[in-house]
Design an enzyme around this catalytic site. Structure first.
Site, mmCIF file in Angstrom:
data_model
loop_
_atom_site.group_PDB
_atom_site.id
_atom_site.type_symbol
_atom_site.label_atom_id
_atom_site.label_comp_id
_atom_site.label_asym_id
_atom_site.label_seq_id
_atom_site.Cartn_x
_atom_site.Cartn_y
_atom_site.Cartn_z
ATOM 1 N N SER A 19 -3.295 -3.245 -2.520
ATOM 2 C CA SER A 19 -4.697 -3.244 -2.941
ATOM 3 C C SER A 19 -4.800 -3.759 -4.383
ATOM 4 O O SER A 19 -4.431 -4.900 -4.641
ATOM 5 C CB SER A 19 -5.289 -1.836 -2.795
ATOM 6 O OG SER A 19 -6.670 -1.839 -3.051
ATOM 7 N N THR A 20 -5.230 -2.916 -5.316
ATOM 8 C CA THR A 20 -5.435 -3.352 -6.697
ATOM 9 C C THR A 20 -4.147 -3.921 -7.296
ATOM 10 O O THR A 20 -3.117 -3.256 -7.314
ATOM 11 C CB THR A 20 -5.913 -2.174 -7.566
ATOM 12 O OG1 THR A 20 -7.012 -1.539 -6.926
ATOM 13 C CG2 THR A 20 -6.331 -2.662 -8.946
ATOM 14 N N MET A 69 -4.825 1.454 -5.543
ATOM 15 C CA MET A 69 -5.467 2.746 -5.787
ATOM 16 C C MET A 69 -5.654 3.472 -4.453
ATOM 17 O O MET A 69 -5.922 2.848 -3.431
ATOM 18 C CB MET A 69 -6.825 2.511 -6.446
ATOM 19 C CG MET A 69 -7.559 3.761 -6.857
ATOM 20 S SD MET A 69 -7.023 4.323 -8.480
ATOM 21 C CE MET A 69 -8.347 5.486 -8.855
ATOM 22 N N HIS A 126 -6.500 -5.355 0.500
ATOM 23 C CA HIS A 126 -7.909 -4.954 0.456
ATOM 24 C C HIS A 126 -8.721 -6.032 -0.256
ATOM 25 O O HIS A 126 -8.519 -6.288 -1.445
ATOM 26 C CB HIS A 126 -8.067 -3.629 -0.289
ATOM 27 C CG HIS A 126 -7.444 -2.466 0.416
ATOM 28 N ND1 HIS A 126 -7.010 -1.347 -0.251
ATOM 29 C CD2 HIS A 126 -7.187 -2.248 1.730
ATOM 30 C CE1 HIS A 126 -6.519 -0.478 0.626
ATOM 31 N NE2 HIS A 126 -6.606 -1.002 1.837
ATOM 32 N N ASP A 149 -4.425 4.731 1.151
ATOM 33 C CA ASP A 149 -4.374 3.957 2.387
ATOM 34 C C ASP A 149 -2.966 3.408 2.601
ATOM 35 O O ASP A 149 -2.399 2.773 1.713
ATOM 36 C CB ASP A 149 -5.387 2.804 2.331
ATOM 37 C CG ASP A 149 -5.479 2.051 3.649
ATOM 38 O OD1 ASP A 149 -5.260 2.678 4.705
ATOM 39 O OD2 ASP A 149 -5.784 0.842 3.618
#
Length: 381
Positions: free
Chosen positions: A203-204, A322, A229, A325
Site C-alpha cells: 500500500s503506502t 498502512m 492499493h 490488509d
C-alpha cells in the site's frame, strides 16, 4: 501529536471543504491553504507542515515541479489530489515517482458532496503520510533504473475505487473479512506441480518499492500477482509505466488472464483479484464485491485465493503500507505451506501491514526490500 497540514489547490471550494472536513478531527490542524505553490511556499517558510495536500494542475507553478522542489530542499510527506481521469492518473504516476506518499481522487463535478462522503479516505491518507519515512521514499525514487531491457520510463495508498457504492461501504464500516468474497482454505494437500507463483501485497510507499523490485527481475521468474492499493484507472497507468521500464511483462489484470513465467499481473483498482487453478495452470478472476479490510482490491482476498489455489506452490510477500490488509491472508498462505516474507521496518515507508502480519504469526522471515527481487528469482529453482 497534532498533524499540521497545508492545503495547496487552486479550487476555493476544494480548499474550503477540505478544511471543513479536517477541522472535525482533533489530531489534525490545517495551518494554511494556498491557491498555488508560490503562495504556499511563503506561508510554509513561516510554519512548515507535517503533511502537504497538493493539487497537480495549478497556475504559476504546477504541482509536479513544486513536489520535486520540496523533496530536494525540505523533504515532506505529500498527498496528491488528482482528478479521477486517465490524464489525472498518468500525471499522478509522475508525482508518485517524484516522491509523493499517496494519492486521493476528486471528481470533476460534485466536489463538496464527494469530499464529505469520502472524508475517511482523506483523513486516513493524511495520517498515513504523517507516519511515512520520507527518507526511505527519497532513497527509492533516487535509485537509477537498470532493467535488462525495456523502454524509457515515464511516470497510494488508496482504498481503490471512489464510486458512490464504495463510499457508502466505507461509511457503513468496510472492515469486512475475505469471507465476503471466498471461503477460507481448508488445509487440504495440494497436488505437486512445476508451476510456482509469487504474490505481493502493498500500500503506502508500494508504488516506489514495486518499481525497485520489478525492474530488477529477469523474464525467467515465475508468474507474479500483485495488489497495490490504488484507485481505478490509476492501476492501468501504473502497470503501463512499469511495463515500459521492466524486462518482465507488467499488465493490469483482466478476467481469466493466465499466470505465466515472466508476467506480472496487477489487480485493477476497484476490483478484487482472485487466483484459481485449473490442472497445473493458474489464472486470475477479476471480481466485484464489497470492500475487504476497507480495500478493493484487497491483499487479504488475493492471499487467501493463493492459499486455496496454490498452497505450498506459492511464495508471499507483504510490504510497506498502512493498516492490516493482507495479514490474515498471509497467515492462511503460511498455514497451507507457502513460504512467506514481510518487509522489514527499516526499509518500509510505513511499517503497518508487515507489522500486523508478523504479530499474527504468518511470516517465515522478515527481510529488507533489497532482498525481495533475489528471492523471487530463486522461486522454483
Amino acid at each position: 501529536m497534532t498533524i499540521k497540514v497545508m492545503i495547496v489547490d487552486d479550487s476555493s471550494i476544494m480548499r474550503q471543504v477540505v478544511q471543513e472536513v479536517l477541522s472535525k478531527h482533533p489530531d489534525i490542524e490545517v495551518i494554511g491553504a494556498a491557491p498555488d505553490p508560490l503562495f504556499a511556499m511563503t506561508r510554509m517558510k513561516l510554519k512548515w507542515p507535517d503533511v502537504l495536500l497538493l493539487d497537480i494542475e495549478m497556475p504559476r507553478m504546477d504541482g509536479i515541479t513544486f513536489l520535486k522542489q520540496i523533496m530536494a530542499e525540505h523533504p515532506t510527506p505529500v498527498v496528491i489530489c488528482s482528478t479521477l481521469t486517465q490524464k489525472g492518473a498518468d500525471i499522478t504516476m509522475e508525482a508518485l515517482a517524484a516522491g509523493a506518499v499517496s494519492v486521493i481522487t476528486k471528481p470533476t463535478l460534485g466536489l463538496r458532496d464527494f469530499l464529505q462522503d469520502s472524508s475517511n479516505d482523506l483523513v486516513s491518507a493524511i495520517r498515513a503520510a504523517a507516519r511515512a519515512r520520507v527518507s526511505n521514499l527519497r532513497t527509492l525514487t533516487s535509485r537509477p533504473v537498470t532493467p535488462s531491457s525495456g523502454g524509457a520510463s515515464s511516470y497510494a495508498g488508496s482504498s481503490g475505487g471512489s464510486t458512490a457504492a464504495s463510499v457508502r461501504e466505507r461509511m457503513e464500516g468496510g472492515k469486512q473479512s475475505a469471507d465476503v468474497i471466498l471461503n477460507a482454505p481448508t488445509g487440504n494437500a495440494f497436488l505437486p506441480t512445476t508451476e510456482k507463483i509469487v504474490a505481493l501485497g502493498t500500500s503506502t510507499g508500494g508504488t516506489q518499492a514495486l518499481e525497485v523490485i520489478l525492474t530488477a527481475l529477469p523474464r525467467t521468474i515465475p508468474g507474479v500477482v500483485v495488489v497495490q492499493h490504488m484507485p481505478e484507472k490509476f492501476t492501468k497507468s501504473f502497470a503501463d509505466r512499469l511495463n515500459n521500464m521492466c524486462e518482465v511483462d507488467v499488465m493490469e489484470a483482466s478476467h481469466n488472464d493466465r499466470i505465466v513465467p515472466g508476467r506480472v499481473l496487477i489487480a485493477p483498482g476497484g476490483k478484487h483479484m482472485v487466483v484459481k487453478r485449473s490442472g497445473a495452470q493458474y489464472h486470475v478472476d477479476v471480481v466485484d464485491g464489497p470492500l475487504v479490510s476497507r480495500h478493493r482490491p484487497s491483499v487479504d482476498v488475493l492471499f487467501r485465493s493463493v492459499a486455496k489455489a496454490a498452497g505450498r506452490n506459492a511464495v508471499g510477500f507483504i510490504m510497506t503500507g498502512m493498516g492490516d490488509d493482507g495479514a490474515q491472508g498471509l497467515k492462511e498462505m503460511h498455514d497451507t505451506g507457502a513460504t512467506t516474507y514481510a518487509q522489514d521496518e527499516a526499509s518500509c515507508v510505513v511499517f503497518g501491514m508487515p507489522k500486523e502480519a508478523i504479530e499474527l504469526g504468518g511470516v517465515d522471515e522478515v527481510i529488507g526490500l533489497d532482498r525481495i527481487a533475489g528471492l523471487i528469482q530463486r522461486v522454483g529453482k
